[in-house]
Scaffold this active site. Structure first.
Site, PDB file in Angstrom:
ATOM      1  N   ASP A   1      -6.017  -2.686  -6.633  1.00  0.00           N
ATOM      2  CA  ASP A   1      -6.534  -1.932  -6.103  1.00  0.00           C
ATOM      3  C   ASP A   1      -6.434  -0.500  -6.322  1.00  0.00           C
ATOM      4  O   ASP A   1      -6.435   0.340  -5.367  1.00  0.00           O
ATOM      5  CB  ASP A   1      -6.956  -2.003  -4.363  1.00  0.00           C
ATOM      6  CG  ASP A   1      -7.408  -3.444  -4.237  1.00  0.00           C
ATOM      7  OD1 ASP A   1      -7.948  -4.191  -5.085  1.00  0.00           O
ATOM      8  OD2 ASP A   1      -7.059  -4.142  -3.034  1.00  0.00           O
TER       9      ASP A   1
ATOM     10  N   GLN B   1       0.764  -1.193  -0.131  1.00  0.00           N
ATOM     11  CA  GLN B   1      -0.045   0.010   0.115  1.00  0.00           C
ATOM     12  C   GLN B   1       0.915   1.217  -0.137  1.00  0.00           C
ATOM     13  O   GLN B   1       1.752   1.409   0.790  1.00  0.00           O
ATOM     14  CB  GLN B   1      -0.737   0.000   1.387  1.00  0.00           C
ATOM     15  CG  GLN B   1      -1.911  -0.953   1.299  1.00  0.00           C
ATOM     16  CD  GLN B   1      -1.487  -2.331   2.068  1.00  0.00           C
ATOM     17  OE1 GLN B   1      -0.346  -2.504   2.068  1.00  0.00           O
ATOM     18  NE2 GLN B   1      -2.239  -3.105   2.789  1.00  0.00           N
TER      19      GLN B   1
ATOM     20  N   GLN C   1       0.278  -0.727  -6.027  1.00  0.00           N
ATOM     21  CA  GLN C   1      -0.999  -0.694  -5.142  1.00  0.00           C
ATOM     22  C   GLN C   1      -1.354   0.586  -4.547  1.00  0.00           C
ATOM     23  O   GLN C   1      -0.536   1.445  -3.999  1.00  0.00           O
ATOM     24  CB  GLN C   1      -0.252  -1.768  -4.225  1.00  0.00           C
ATOM     25  CG  GLN C   1      -1.767  -2.108  -3.247  1.00  0.00           C
ATOM     26  CD  GLN C   1      -1.601  -3.530  -2.425  1.00  0.00           C
ATOM     27  OE1 GLN C   1      -0.616  -3.853  -2.639  1.00  0.00           O
ATOM     28  NE2 GLN C   1      -2.302  -3.567  -1.303  1.00  0.00           N
ATOM     29  N   ASP C   2      -2.770   0.902  -4.736  1.00  0.00           N
ATOM     30  CA  ASP C   2      -3.345   1.897  -3.908  1.00  0.00           C
ATOM     31  C   ASP C   2      -2.874   3.427  -4.317  1.00  0.00           C
ATOM     32  O   ASP C   2      -2.691   4.382  -3.548  1.00  0.00           O
ATOM     33  CB  ASP C   2      -3.147   1.801  -2.253  1.00  0.00           C
ATOM     34  CG  ASP C   2      -3.986   0.558  -1.789  1.00  0.00           C
ATOM     35  OD1 ASP C   2      -4.550  -0.198  -2.585  1.00  0.00           O
ATOM     36  OD2 ASP C   2      -3.775   0.338  -0.501  1.00  0.00           O
TER      37      ASP C   2
ATOM     38  N   ARG D   1     -13.072  -5.541  -7.178  1.00  0.00           N
ATOM     39  CA  ARG D   1     -13.499  -6.217  -6.299  1.00  0.00           C
ATOM     40  C   ARG D   1     -14.275  -5.446  -5.126  1.00  0.00           C
ATOM     41  O   ARG D   1     -13.496  -4.436  -4.782  1.00  0.00           O
ATOM     42  CB  ARG D   1     -12.214  -7.067  -5.940  1.00  0.00           C
ATOM     43  CG  ARG D   1     -10.975  -6.313  -5.191  1.00  0.00           C
ATOM     44  CD  ARG D   1     -10.011  -7.545  -4.799  1.00  0.00           C
ATOM     45  NE  ARG D   1      -8.789  -6.799  -4.147  1.00  0.00           N
ATOM     46  CZ  ARG D   1      -7.879  -7.446  -3.529  1.00  0.00           C
ATOM     47  NH1 ARG D   1      -8.228  -8.814  -2.997  1.00  0.00           N
ATOM     48  NH2 ARG D   1      -6.860  -6.817  -2.801  1.00  0.00           N
TER      49      ARG D   1
END
Length: 560
Positions: free
Chosen positions: A397, A353, A375-376, A465
């Site tokens: 994500d 993250q 990520q993120d 998701r």
């Protein structure tokens, strides 16, 4: 101009204030004994409480909250519901001494608990602003502020969830924090339900008071959100930086007043009226920037998203920070606008993250910007946000959050992840059913980066998701490259949230857009044009109130 923390003279009171006339319909006649009058009042107030609680998902908690209101003025019920939610958040804010001692034994958990204190303070501020809105008795404004109230209340839920998500899944404190938020979360959702049902309530009382409907126009004819003022439109339309006179110039070579963006932000004038305009000359600025809540209406522009770049490398894996605290650039103050600037987090896939840009600014916009990470990458943390002509890159994500965001006419680039990872473009964190939040990707292109092209069929990539129970994501009129998995969407963990999420697609194109083999969840929808109109910025972001004309060619509403 954009709202201050406390807003007066708002049309919510043309709604809740106008229904004071309901008292005439349900107020008992002034005759008989005091006991008879009191009993009549209780009966009338309970009738109102039951009707206002009708849309709620937590009816028992709702009616229990409102049962103590001895009034026939619906505004008093709304105020009481907000006060109850505020009290519940405040109680969750007062962590027990035992919990603090327990967290102090682990550096990461102590950091997460400290973050919670900050976040819950934000939540209390939003509830206080909501109470001020509803408590104002001025009925003369014509502006509709219901959408703003919904945005603030939804932000309360966002801050609670950000707090919870700061703890590791293996944390022994996390379940305690989650349980402590249950009441606050439900009571906040109840207020949202009451607000959403006001119009029907008024009709049931025989009052024809119409709430102005949201425009179906996504943007103005010149391309920017309708919430922008005429002065803002001129700023955004100016292609030549010489046409925009900044309050502050940032340049690494010393040719401006400041060498860092943070220094320019720190010079924000007291009692500012209008925009604070910062021009950031070309360069790579290695700094962490926060536009805090006390500095509204900042407009920052650069020489282009590949020339003016703000970069950092904080990450969860390396620094042990909560995801929200890893952001390179943070926009918290309302009315923030960025143009022609890049935001990076270079922690790489090993950082896990690692946020490049975090936004909790209401009525904010990003035009011709880049957000690059893994990520993120982009955290749309809270409130209403609009992104246009941007490039957003990442792996897992990488577009995620709890707010309400529309990304339009942008390029979404999926990067090569670490071994054994799957790519998911989105992860929406809508926690409660009545939160007016979610993510819309409209007229965009979703493509693999060059390094991923050769192995694009070996590394699964999904549109999203469900991070939270009522996760809501819509992808419409966008081009999906062939590497998007036929199923389209992936579960978070087994069947978790699959019965309550809302995922939808409309009129997408490209080799990855075929919906014949999409997931068979009852909560996934291939929607029609009328349903898709709900998710244009005109309706989803209440754009009729704040996305007016701007200065570039733009898609109006839906393409077809």
């Amino acid at each position: 101009m954009l709202r201050k923390v406390v807003i007066s003279a708002i049309s919510l009171f043309l709604i809740v204030g106008a229904v004071i006339g309901v008292a005439a319909l349900v107020q008992p006649h002034q005759k008989g004994s005091d006991g008879e009058n009191e009993a009549g009042n209780i009966s009338a107030s309970m009738k109102i409480a039951n009707q206002l609680c009708q849309p709620s998902d937590y009816k028992e908690a709702c009616t229990k909250t409102l049962s103590s209101v001895n009034s026939t003025d619906p505004k008093e019920f709304v105020k009481h519901a907000i006060l109850a939610a505020s009290d519940a958040v405040t109680k969750s804010f007062n962590f027990s001494e035992e919990l603090i001692v327990k967290a102090s034994k682990d550096k990461r958990e102590k950091m997460a608990l400290d973050d919670c204190k900050e976040l819950l303070d934000y939540a209390v501020q939003e509830l206080q602003a909501s109470m001020s809105m509803v408590g104002d008795s001025d009925l003369h404004t014509t502006n509709n502020r219901v959408a703003e109230l919904q945005s603030w209340l939804s932000a309360v839920l966002a801050y609670q969830e950000t707090c919870v998500d700061g703890f590791d899944d293996k944390s022994t404190i996390k379940p305690i924090i989650q349980q402590g938020f249950v009441n606050a979360s439900q009571l906040t959702d109840n207020v949202l339900a009451i607000i959403s049902g006001l119009s029907d309530f008024l009709k049931s009382m025989g009052l024809q008071f119409n709430i102005p409907s949201n425009s179906r126009r996504l943007l103005g004819e010149d391309g920017f959100p309708t919430w922008f003022s005429g002065a803002d439109r001129k700023l955004l339309a100016a292609q030549d930086k010489g046409k925009v006179k900044p309050n502050a110039v940032v340049a690494q070579d010393g040719s401006g007043q400041f060498k860092t963006i943070s220094a320019a932000i720190a010079a924000y004038p007291n009692k500012l009226k209008g925009r604070y305009i910062i021009y950031v000359k070309a360069g790579t600025y290695r700094e962490y920037v926060t536009i805090d809540k006390k500095k509204p209406n900042v407009f920052i522009y650069g020489d282009g998203p590949r020339k003016t770049i703000v970069t950092g490398s904080k990450s969860f894996a390396k620094d042990g920070l909560g995801t929200w605290k890893t952001a390179t650039f943070v926009a918290e103050a309302d009315g923030f606008i960025a143009k022609s600037i890049g935001f990076q987090n270079t922690a790489g896939p090993d950082g896990h993250q690692a946020v490049a840009l975090r936004v909790s600014s209401d009525m904010s916009a990003f035009l011709n910007c880049r957000m690059d990470g893994y990520q993120d990458t982009l955290l749309y943390q809270a409130k209403r946000q609009f992104y246009r002509n941007c490039v957003i890159s990442g792996t897992v994500d990488f577009i995620f959050g709890y707010g309400a965001a529309v990304i339009q006419n942008s390029l979404i680039v999926v990067r090569r992840p670490n071994a054994n990872q799957q790519n998911s473009v989105t992860a929406d964190g809508r926690k409660e059913n009545h939160a007016t939040t979610g993510l819309v990707i409209h007229n965009c292109r979703i493509v693999p980066e060059q390094k991923l092209v050769a192995d694009r069929f070996k590394i699964p990539t999904y549109l999203g998701r469900p991070w939270k129970p009522f996760s809501r994501t819509v992808v419409m009129e966008s081009e999906l490259a062939d590497f998007i998995q036929p199923a389209g969407w992936m579960p978070w963990a087994g069947s978790l949230h699959l019965d309550t999420l809302y995922y939808a697609e409309y009129a997408n194109r490209g080799a990855g857009a075929n919906t014949n083999k999409r997931v068979n969840w009852k909560t996934f929808h291939v929607i029609n044009r009328n349903e898709a109109l709900r998710f244009t910025a005109g309706q989803f972001l209440q754009g009729a109130a704040w996305i007016k004309n701007a200065g570039v060619p733009v898609l109006l509403g839906l393409k077809r």
